[in-house]
Design an enzyme around this catalytic site. Sequence first.
Site, PDB file in Angstrom:
ATOM      1  N   HIS A  43      25.423  58.635  33.751  1.00 10.80           N
ATOM      2  CA  HIS A  43      25.762  58.839  32.331  1.00 10.80           C
ATOM      3  C   HIS A  43      24.538  58.708  31.411  1.00 10.80           C
ATOM      4  O   HIS A  43      24.677  58.302  30.250  1.00 10.80           O
ATOM      5  CB  HIS A  43      26.821  57.829  31.878  1.00 10.80           C
ATOM      6  CG  HIS A  43      28.047  57.799  32.737  1.00 10.80           C
ATOM      7  ND1 HIS A  43      28.785  58.922  33.026  1.00 10.80           N
ATOM      8  CD2 HIS A  43      28.655  56.772  33.395  1.00 10.80           C
ATOM      9  CE1 HIS A  43      29.806  58.602  33.805  1.00 10.80           C
ATOM     10  NE2 HIS A  43      29.742  57.306  34.053  1.00 10.80           N
ATOM     11  N   ASN A  51      40.253  51.489  32.183  1.00  7.97           N
ATOM     12  CA  ASN A  51      39.852  52.754  32.792  1.00  7.97           C
ATOM     13  C   ASN A  51      40.703  53.104  34.012  1.00  7.97           C
ATOM     14  O   ASN A  51      40.369  53.999  34.762  1.00  7.97           O
ATOM     15  CB  ASN A  51      38.373  52.671  33.205  1.00  7.97           C
ATOM     16  CG  ASN A  51      37.714  54.025  33.284  1.00  7.97           C
ATOM     17  OD1 ASN A  51      37.927  54.886  32.450  1.00  7.97           O
ATOM     18  ND2 ASN A  51      36.902  54.226  34.320  1.00  7.97           N
ATOM     19  N   LYS A  78      34.350  49.678  40.617  1.00  4.86           N
ATOM     20  CA  LYS A  78      35.138  48.904  39.662  1.00  4.86           C
ATOM     21  C   LYS A  78      36.638  49.188  39.757  1.00  4.86           C
ATOM     22  O   LYS A  78      37.455  48.289  39.551  1.00  4.86           O
ATOM     23  CB  LYS A  78      34.642  49.094  38.231  1.00  4.86           C
ATOM     24  CG  LYS A  78      34.533  50.504  37.727  1.00  4.86           C
ATOM     25  CD  LYS A  78      33.870  50.532  36.344  1.00  4.86           C
ATOM     26  CE  LYS A  78      33.719  51.963  35.834  1.00  4.86           C
ATOM     27  NZ  LYS A  78      32.723  52.721  36.621  1.00  4.86           N
TER      28      LYS A  78
END
Length: 428
Positions: free
Chosen positions: A189, A143, A120
């Site tokens: 995660h 981010n 990303k």
Amino acid sequence: MIVSRDWAGKRYAVLGLARSGAATVSALLAGGASVVAWDSDPAKREAFAAHDRLSIAPLDDLSGFDALVVSPGVPLNTHPLAAAARAAGVPVIGDIELFAQARRNLPPHKVVGITGTNGKSTTTALVHHILKTAGVPTLMGGNIGLPILGQAPLPEGGVYVLELSSYQIDLTQSLDCDVAVLLNITPDHLDRYDGFAGYAASKARLFAMQSAGHVAVVGTGDEASAHIAQGLAGRTDDLVTIAASGIDQSRWPALQGPHNAQNAQAAIAVVRALGIAEDAIEAGLASYASLPHRMQHVATRNGVAFVNDSKATNPESTAPALAAFPRVHWIVGGKRKGDDLDACAAHLTHVVAAYTIGEAAPLFFDLLKDKVPVVDQSGTLEAAVARAAAAAQPGDTVLLSPACASFDQFRDYEARGDAFRAAVEALA
């Protein structure tokens, strides 16, 4: 900075005063809000100038707040303050949600949101670069780069390009992306979610926030993403799927390897949806330079290339890096996220030798020793660079692609990548 008139007279609690938290406090105050903020680091608390609508104090009582704004690093499933906010009926949001609220006060613009387990950052930077090449006013944030609220608003016709982690999506309720992108989903995660399905559902929320007629771009190279694409199939002309096959990357020096094939296809789909001309797209792809720590060529010495892929923090993101080079001296290890390197298995034929480092060194030595030559050494990055450089022949690549987090030996993946560059520069 980016502010909203709708914040005036409201009261916000802000937890965490690093870069995004500090920008959030400044933007809320500029928008007329009152803020109570806290950070466990005294230096961050003391960095704020006195303001009649700002209090720096522990967030012991959340009653009466319009929202609690937290950094993406706060685990919503375990942090006591997140539970206290839910009990008090106070929304828990992040700076991306505040940006979404501020959009109505900005000049007419478009927003691209990009998520996925891997790729990303590159895709975000590539879209941003193509837009700049085409002369379109653009900013990137989320981010990556600077906090979005701390940047100056774009003029009319501008495009905000946001890299969005699942954590950021969890803290967002109203971000209506003109183009939303999901690259891939692999296990990551999982300590923050109710299993892999919960993690995938977090990514899928990016599309649920879109209005009718807005474009969805979805990679279909993994089962979870393909399932999400199937659920969006009713959007017909508003859905673009990408399979990352049959694309000629030879004209794009910084976009080599199968993972960058997907990144490039996603970026092309985005900018086409935004109306960018084909010649400008090609110019942007050809002139794009790699982000630091993401398949970044740092040097060539005696015919040997040294590549910094420190951002590859799981085996799934390392696999395409191995595939990109024919003869690899692979530096691998760190704080492991799992017990295997199965995702890399198909590309081990490219590995001339492996050099295990960090906490995972003993495990990875055992996993690899019967498949590729493994140089067992002290576990330090500097030693691995020195040994790999001594063994490599002209045409080989020394690749730092750790398939692990960095926190056993380094502050973050950027510090690890910087250490790799320093070790390369220190070679005789």
